[in-house]
Structures are given as C-alpha cells and as structure tokens.
Design a protein around this motif. Structure first.
Motif, mmCIF file in Angstrom:
data_model
loop_
_atom_site.group_PDB
_atom_site.id
_atom_site.type_symbol
_atom_site.label_atom_id
_atom_site.label_comp_id
_atom_site.label_asym_id
_atom_site.label_seq_id
_atom_site.Cartn_x
_atom_site.Cartn_y
_atom_site.Cartn_z
ATOM 1 N N LEU A 265 42.610 32.960 40.256
ATOM 2 C CA LEU A 265 41.622 33.728 39.501
ATOM 3 C C LEU A 265 40.936 34.745 40.409
ATOM 4 O O LEU A 265 40.737 35.902 40.023
ATOM 5 C CB LEU A 265 40.589 32.770 38.900
ATOM 6 N N ARG A 266 40.578 34.319 41.631
ATOM 7 C CA ARG A 266 39.927 35.237 42.567
ATOM 8 C C ARG A 266 40.844 36.412 42.897
ATOM 9 O O ARG A 266 40.397 37.572 42.938
ATOM 10 C CB ARG A 266 39.528 34.493 43.834
ATOM 11 N N ASP A 279 27.059 41.540 38.769
ATOM 12 C CA ASP A 279 27.028 40.079 38.818
ATOM 13 C C ASP A 279 28.423 39.500 38.965
ATOM 14 O O ASP A 279 28.665 38.583 39.765
ATOM 15 C CB ASP A 279 26.358 39.505 37.561
ATOM 16 N N SER A 280 29.370 40.024 38.207
ATOM 17 C CA SER A 280 30.737 39.511 38.288
ATOM 18 C C SER A 280 31.374 39.826 39.632
ATOM 19 O O SER A 280 32.132 39.011 40.180
ATOM 20 C CB SER A 280 31.589 40.094 37.150
ATOM 21 N N GLN A 281 31.077 40.992 40.189
ATOM 22 C CA GLN A 281 31.604 41.337 41.509
ATOM 23 C C GLN A 281 31.103 40.344 42.553
ATOM 24 O O GLN A 281 31.861 39.899 43.421
ATOM 25 C CB GLN A 281 31.193 42.760 41.884
ATOM 26 N N THR A 286 31.451 34.068 45.387
ATOM 27 C CA THR A 286 30.644 32.845 45.343
ATOM 28 C C THR A 286 31.192 31.804 44.369
ATOM 29 O O THR A 286 31.221 30.611 44.675
ATOM 30 C CB THR A 286 29.193 33.173 44.963
ATOM 31 N N ASN A 287 31.595 32.216 43.169
ATOM 32 C CA ASN A 287 32.046 31.271 42.142
ATOM 33 C C ASN A 287 32.820 32.018 41.054
ATOM 34 O O ASN A 287 32.266 32.362 40.001
ATOM 35 C CB ASN A 287 30.832 30.542 41.534
ATOM 36 N N PRO A 288 34.110 32.256 41.261
ATOM 37 C CA PRO A 288 34.896 33.055 40.310
ATOM 38 C C PRO A 288 34.880 32.516 38.884
ATOM 39 O O PRO A 288 34.979 33.288 37.923
ATOM 40 C CB PRO A 288 36.312 33.005 40.893
ATOM 41 N N LEU A 289 34.752 31.198 38.712
ATOM 42 C CA LEU A 289 34.744 30.627 37.366
ATOM 43 C C LEU A 289 33.600 31.185 36.520
ATOM 44 O O LEU A 289 33.733 31.318 35.295
ATOM 45 C CB LEU A 289 34.621 29.097 37.433
#
Length: 526
Positions: A265-266, A279-281, A286-289
C-alpha cells in the motif's frame, strides 16, 4: 449594580433535559436487557485513568492523545514545597525519595529536571558559603532559576478523562485477575467519554458511549459473529431503520499478512503522493492504512485504485474471515464487505466492522468495533483474545429522533417530534390529581402513592387549585388523565377519572382505579 455573570454550558457540552432524557433512559435500558440475554455483565470503570494507559491503547502519535484528551496532574501525593530557600535541601531529599519509590512519576523528564535542580542547588550553596553571606551578583537570578526548575517537576501522576473505555475495561480485566474466571469474560459499559475535538452534528466534547468487550477464551469466528448479532438485535429492538453493516478483515501482524500489505500500500501511495492531500501524504510514512479512511472527495478515485487487503491476507486469516461471514449468514445478519474499513494500530486484527444510520449526514457511523487480540498483553496482561464495539449514543439518539420526525411529517403530526421517538410511546401516562377541599388532600396523597407503586407517573399540586386552573396545569404538563378528587368523590368513595385528550369521564371505586388504567393500556396506546 454589578453585572451578573451569565453561566452557560462549556462549548461542546450540553444539558440533556426531559422529555428527551426519557428516550436516553429507554435506549440504555434496552441495551441492558438485550446484552443480558447474551450473558454480558455491566462494568463501570472510572471516569479518569493514567494518561499512559490511553497512550498505549489508543496510540501515542494519534490526534486523540496529542490534541484531544483532557489531561491534568494529580497532586494528591503532593510533596511539601519549600517555603523559602533555607528549606530547599529538605525538598530535594523528599523529591529524591519520591522518584525512587514511584510516588511521583520517575520519567526521563523528571529525572533530568531533578538533576539540573540538584546541580543548581549545589552551585548556589558553594557560592553562598564562599561569599561569607554576602550575595554576589546574579545570586537572586539563580534563586529564580532554581524555583522555576522546581515548578517544572511533575509532582504527581498525569491522568486524563477517558476518551474511550476499551482501555479501562482491559485494565480492569488485568487488575482484577479476570483471566482466572471462566472464559471468555463478557462485559458492557454505558457512560460519558471526553475529547477536545471540534463540535459538530452528533459530536460533542462530552459524549456518551454504549460498548461491550469479550475478553479471553478463543478467537473463534462464532464469537465475532455473535457480538455483531447482539448489536443488530439491540438496534432491532429500538426499531432503528436504515442501518447498514460493513465488515472487513485486516489480517494480523505476521510478516506474510498485514505488514506485507501495508508495504504494498505504501509503495502504491508513493506513486500518487503528489495527487493526495497533506494529511494523506504525511500518513504514507506514519500509517498508510489511515489513508483509506480519507473522506476528501478528490482522493476517492485515487483510493479506489489502491491494493485491497482481502487480496493479501494469509491463509489463516482468509479462513477466519470466510468463517465469520458464514456465521453471520447462519444468524440472518445482512452485511456488505468494505475493504476500506481498517484500524491503524498493530494490536487490531482480523474482524473489523462499522454500522451506519440515517439522519447523521456525512458523519453517519453510529457504531464501530473489531478484534484486538494484542491489547491486553500490550497493557501488561497475559496474551488474551479480545473483541468489542462502541456505540455513539449521542448519534444513535439523533438518528432515532430524525426517524421519529420523518414519521411524524409523513403522518402530518410533525409538532413536537424533535424530542420523541417510537420508544416514548411505551411510557405510562402522566396522571394529574386535581384535589379540591382541605379534607381531600390526604386522599390525594394516598392515591398518588398507590398509583406510583403501580408504575404510573403522578403529579400532585402542593396547594389547592380551582378546578379550571387544575385542568389547565394538567394540560401544560402533558398529563393524559386527571383524577378529580372533590369532597363528594371522597365521601362517596367514587372517584372521577377524566381523559384529557377526548374529555371522556368515568366514575369508579378506588379499588378499581389501577385495574381500569391498566385495561386501558392493553386496549389502546397510552
């Protein structure tokens, strides 16, 4: 004249008032009744806990811990502070002992502050003795710095108002050695939680949750399905319409399962990073999920192309997920699969679910839950299986009220629908006792006592009212019946019961009053 302060509820909080609180009580009583049929017992954990408990359970780098908790220092174990410089050596010795014993937090920050304070004290003692009691230049500045260091010490445990209750339930499971009880242990809770977040529809800074946890025993798929079945039974008892149940499996933390998926996913997110919001970037590292939780419209087409976790589960997790779905079908629970339904912390695993309801706008989740087999161990307990959920009671109430409002509009009776739901019709009718004449008051009090013992709400005016005024007061209070007790009724033993909705009256002996009211309840909606 001095201005009087106008006190109001703190932003993000509100007062719950009658008749709305009757709906809250019935929702909570329904939860208690339904959960008891699934053999759950109630637990009432404290409103506040050690901040460290929530930091471990919720995640130290989450917004909840970093920005949203109400946190303060418990000074109940307060050390006697130095009244002056001469008493500072005693204070330092007290702090040393408190750090060693754990009376005050033996944190890295406290240790560093204590060392600096001790060094500063030695330096000042040396300077003071070398100047024959004549303060040298800068002496008082050093005194100021010494007391600043003292004020920076954390002389007590850092505690927080609970932002959620799962951590507290797990802590209680460990503290009270519940692993020695027959497993699994099934617990539910009802109560307020606290988060300093931006208030919005259905969200408050003091909000209420109804939740349940199953701790210990196996991680059998039947347990997951039964927890969800209990939830849907509860909502069905409330007659809540328009529910949708989403489920997913997020695998577990073995290298060939979720961690491998997270890396895929990353990698996929890095390829589209420039098209994502800030935020998504940040979450790519930090936490791709968490990117899958995004509600930003422009990100939705991008997220739709990302790898799906169902395609990357290990064989064991695939079997578990298929078995959960089979168990739900066995119980007649309808669901839809949502591959974007995830939890960001490592101890969450396998089954995760969410229930949405109408009347809540875009933030329409009314309940969320999932399996967390590593949480008890993370908090210092033995390896323990766990699964649970939390219902946002504020949102649930809002959805019930919206449903009632829509039904009232459809029936052309929208007035007053805001604070009522289909549940409130089950309440017994209010009976207003209109007594007239000094000698009738004792009879009115006795009648009220008997009616209340039979479960009817009763209003007795404390002073005598004229007949018309009494009926007017009864109408204002929303009473359905007026029990009229004048001198004649009392002396003859024949009481008059007036239906205030249609004006119909009936005379009946005192012993027949309660049975008559109950018979009315069985033949019409009271």
């Amino acid at each position: 004249m001095a201005n009087k302060s106008k006190f109001q509820a703190i932003k993000g909080t509100r007062d719950l008032l009658p008749p709305e609180t009757a709906l809250w009580n019935q929702v909570e009583q329904t939860a208690r009744e339904v959960f008891a049929t699934f053999h759950f017992g109630e637990i009432r954990p404290p409103i506040f806990e050690s901040t460290e408990l929530f930091a471990r359970a919720v995640g130290g780098d989450t917004d909840i811990i970093g920005k949203e908790m109400y946190t303060f220092i418990d000074r109940s174990e307060k050390i006697q502070e130095p009244p002056n410089l001469a008493a500072f050596d005693r204070f330092i010795e007290d702090v040393r002992k408190a750090l060693e014993s754990g009376t005050i937090p033996n944190t890295t920050g406290n240790q560093l502050l204590f060392e600096r304070m001790e060094d500063k004290w030695r330096e000042m003692e040396s300077l003071r003795s070398s100047t024959e009691s004549q303060p040298i230049e800068g002496f008082y500045e050093n005194v100021h710095q010494l007391f600043l260091l003292k004020d920076s010490l954390q002389l007590g445990t850092e505690i927080s108002l609970r932002p959620e209750a799962t951590a507290s339930v797990c802590r209680a499971y460990i503290e009270h050695s519940m692993q020695q009880l027959p497993q699994p242990v099934k617990l539910y809770y009802i109560g307020p939680m606290f988060r300093r977040e931006r208030p919005q529809k259905g969200r408050y800074r003091q909000f209420y949750q109804i939740g349940a946890e199953v701790l210990g025993g196996q991680d059998a798929p039947a347990i997951d399905a039964e927890v969800i079945e209990m939830l849907m039974t509860f909502f069905d008892k409330l007659n809540l319409k328009g529910l949708e149940l989403d489920i997913n499996s997020i695998g577990h933390n073995a290298p060939n399962c979720r961690p491998a998926y997270v890396e895929k996913l990353r990698e996929a997110l890095v390829q589209v990073k420039d098209k994502l919001g800030a935020d998504s970037q940040r979450r790519i590292d930090t936490n791709p999920l968490r990117v899958l939780d995004s509600k930003l419209d422009f990100e939705q087409p991008i997220i739709a192309t990302l790898p799906k976790i169902a395609d990357h589960l290990c064989d064991e997790c695939k079997r578990h997920y298929e078995a959960v779905k089979t168990q739900l079908q066995l119980r007649g629970v309808f669901y839809r699969e949502n591959w974007r339904l995830v939890r960001g912390l490592d101890y969450y695993m396998r089954t995760t679910f969410e229930i949405t309801a109408k009347g809540l706008g875009s933030q329409n989740a009314v309940c969320g839950g999932g399996r967390y087999d590593g949480l008890v161990e993370l908090l210092g307990g033995p390896p323990t299986k766990g699964i649970g959920f939390a219902i946002g009671e504020d949102r649930l109430i809002l959805s019930l009220q919206e449903q009632a409002r829509e039904a009232a509009v459809a029936q052309g009776t929208a007035t007053g629908a805001t604070n009522h739901s289909p549940l409130t019709a089950k309440q017994p009718p209010l009976i207003f006792i209109a007594w007239m004449g000094h000698n009738t008051y004792a009879t009115a009090v006795r009648a009220a006592k008997d009616l209340r013992n039979a479960g009817f709400p009763v209003e007795v005016p404390p002073t005598e009212l004229k007949f018309g005024k009494a009926l007017g007061q009864a109408d204002k209070l929303g009473a359905q019946f007026a029990l009229i007790l004048g001198e004649n009724e009392v002396s003859e033993g024949m009481w008059t019961l007036k239906n205030l909705s249609d004006g119909a009256q009936v005379k009946l002996p005192e012993p027949e009053l309660i049975d008559h009211l109950r018979n009315l309840g069985s033949t019409q909606r009271l």
